[in-house]
Design an enzyme around this catalytic site. Structure first.
Site, short mmCIF file in Angstrom:
data_model
loop_
_atom_site.label_atom_id
_atom_site.label_comp_id
_atom_site.label_asym_id
_atom_site.label_seq_id
_atom_site.Cartn_x
_atom_site.Cartn_y
_atom_site.Cartn_z
N HIS A 49 -78.05 -2.74 23.77
CA HIS A 49 -77.64 -3.46 25.00
C HIS A 49 -76.55 -4.53 24.99
O HIS A 49 -77.16 -5.60 24.74
CB HIS A 49 -78.75 -3.55 26.02
CG HIS A 49 -78.50 -4.15 27.23
ND1 HIS A 49 -79.46 -3.83 28.28
CD2 HIS A 49 -77.28 -4.94 27.84
CE1 HIS A 49 -78.81 -4.47 29.46
NE2 HIS A 49 -77.73 -4.88 29.08
N GLU A 109 -86.88 -2.42 27.62
CA GLU A 109 -85.82 -3.40 27.03
C GLU A 109 -86.60 -4.70 26.57
O GLU A 109 -87.48 -5.01 27.31
CB GLU A 109 -84.98 -3.80 28.42
CG GLU A 109 -84.02 -4.80 27.85
CD GLU A 109 -82.92 -5.03 29.15
OE1 GLU A 109 -82.00 -5.68 28.97
OE2 GLU A 109 -83.35 -4.60 30.22
N THR A 138 -81.22 -6.06 23.78
CA THR A 138 -80.20 -6.68 24.42
C THR A 138 -79.52 -7.80 23.38
O THR A 138 -80.04 -8.58 23.03
CB THR A 138 -80.37 -7.43 25.75
OG1 THR A 138 -81.11 -6.58 26.70
CG2 THR A 138 -79.46 -7.98 26.38
N GLY A 166 -71.51 -8.09 31.76
CA GLY A 166 -72.43 -9.04 31.71
C GLY A 166 -72.24 -10.02 32.86
O GLY A 166 -71.49 -9.74 33.65
N PHE A 209 -85.69 -8.59 24.77
CA PHE A 209 -84.58 -9.52 24.22
C PHE A 209 -85.29 -10.00 22.81
O PHE A 209 -86.24 -10.39 22.64
CB PHE A 209 -84.68 -10.76 25.29
CG PHE A 209 -84.06 -10.21 26.51
CD1 PHE A 209 -82.75 -10.55 26.93
CD2 PHE A 209 -84.78 -9.58 27.73
CE1 PHE A 209 -82.12 -9.97 28.03
CE2 PHE A 209 -84.28 -9.28 28.70
CZ PHE A 209 -82.82 -9.37 29.13
N PRO A 210 -84.30 -10.43 21.93
CA PRO A 210 -84.61 -10.96 20.84
C PRO A 210 -85.29 -12.34 20.87
O PRO A 210 -84.82 -13.18 21.72
CB PRO A 210 -83.39 -10.90 19.78
CG PRO A 210 -82.26 -10.26 20.65
CD PRO A 210 -82.81 -10.00 22.09
N PRO A 211 -86.43 -12.48 20.10
CA PRO A 211 -86.99 -13.62 20.17
C PRO A 211 -86.32 -14.95 19.35
O PRO A 211 -85.52 -14.61 18.56
CB PRO A 211 -88.42 -13.57 19.38
CG PRO A 211 -88.09 -12.25 18.58
CD PRO A 211 -87.01 -11.68 19.40
#
Length: 124
Positions: free
Chosen positions: A75, A15, A48, A106, A17-19
């Protein structure tokens, strides 16, 4: 995933997370590429989506799918979004060729102790 389960084969995913920056995006793509080449290979890469990540999630999913040659999963964290927003995001994912989507309620919104539904949003 279904194939792995059916065959009794162990599997895993990774998984991300976008930067928030261009440099971070480059670093993440390099990391995704390395992860996609592990042996055994992950079954999929998960990126995500949150209210904060917006379009960056979709961009990372499309790039990972094209560059890393593994399946990708969106996600979708549904905190703070309306049903209309969720429908738009799901349509955008389908248009981008993303076929695996994990949608979860969430956590509580930042600054809140408990989760509460968003007006016009999803309730569970």
């Amino acid at each position: 995933i279904a194939d792995s389960i059916e065959k009794g084969r162990k599997f895993y995913s990774v998984e991300f997370f976008p930067p928030h920056t261009i440099e971070g995006a480059r670093g993440l793509m390099n990391r995704m590429d390395r992860m996609a080449n592990l042996q055994p290979k992950p079954d999929f890469l998960d990126v995500t989506w949150t209210l904060d990540s917006g379009k960056r999630t979709m961009e990372m999913l499309v790039a990972a799918k094209a560059l890393c040659a593994v399946d990708v999963q969106m996600h979708l964290t549904c905190t703070g979004i309306t049903k209309a927003m969720a429908n738009d995001l799901l349509s955008e994912a389908v248009d981008a060729g993303v076929r695996s989507i994990l949608a979860l309620r969430g956590d509580a919104e930042p600054g809140q102790d408990t989760w509460s539904p968003t007006p016009g949003g999803l309730y569970n």
